[in-house]
Design a protein around this motif. Sequence first.
Motif, PDB file in Angstrom:
ATOM      1  N   ASN A   1       1.492   6.139   0.774  1.00  0.00           N
ATOM      2  CA  ASN A   1       0.705   5.828  -0.412  1.00  0.00           C
ATOM      3  C   ASN A   1       1.086   6.802  -1.524  1.00  0.00           C
ATOM      4  O   ASN A   1       0.998   8.022  -1.339  1.00  0.00           O
ATOM      5  CB  ASN A   1      -0.786   5.935  -0.077  1.00  0.00           C
TER       6      ASN A   1
ATOM      7  N   ARG B   1       0.815  -1.221   0.000  1.00  0.00           N
ATOM      8  CA  ARG B   1       0.000   0.000   0.000  1.00  0.00           C
ATOM      9  C   ARG B   1       0.842   1.261   0.000  1.00  0.00           C
ATOM     10  O   ARG B   1       0.366   2.313  -0.393  1.00  0.00           O
ATOM     11  CB  ARG B   1      -0.894   0.041   1.240  1.00  0.00           C
ATOM     12  N   GLU B   2       2.069   1.200   0.498  1.00  0.00           N
ATOM     13  CA  GLU B   2       2.881   2.404   0.679  1.00  0.00           C
ATOM     14  C   GLU B   2       4.248   2.196   0.034  1.00  0.00           C
ATOM     15  O   GLU B   2       5.163   1.674   0.648  1.00  0.00           O
ATOM     16  CB  GLU B   2       3.027   2.721   2.173  1.00  0.00           C
TER      17      GLU B   2
END
Length: 167
Positions: A144, A125-126
């Motif tokens: 993100n 996600r990041e």
Amino acid sequence: MLSISVHLALYLTIAALHAPTQALGQCSAPWVPFKSSCYVFATGYPEDWTEAGAFCSRLGAKLAEIETVEENNFLRLHAFDMHAESHFWVGGTDVLVDGQWIWISTQEKMQFTDWLPGEPNGGLREGCLMLVSGSNNYHWNDANCHSQQSFICEKEVEIGGNPSIIG
């Protein structure tokens, strides 16, 4: 939505209002010199990580790539002095291989890092690197890539002047 050229012109106009009017070292305002690079802190027009990189590219630059503790401290102190509440995108990513952080312009593995305790922690996600403001003192965080943030561009010091003619 503003066109890219209008967006760039607005940014440079506003940045020039907040910078000294004379050239700084071998970097012209609003660029800030440190060693062999010039940096500009793009605030007021947040972009996602990809668009921030494209914006820097249009300036003949790249998202800043922090290679030493001295460069890191310079950027952290300058960010704090000028923009204490902004987060800043820089050119690190692990989107190509999760957990393998590289500088995007060279795809070289990071040799120096300054992660916040517990970071990087975002998994898939990041995948993009930012300097985090506030009580985090601009240490590094994975974030993100679609988040809209300020960013730091870096380019080589401008070599100017006329060459000397001898003989």
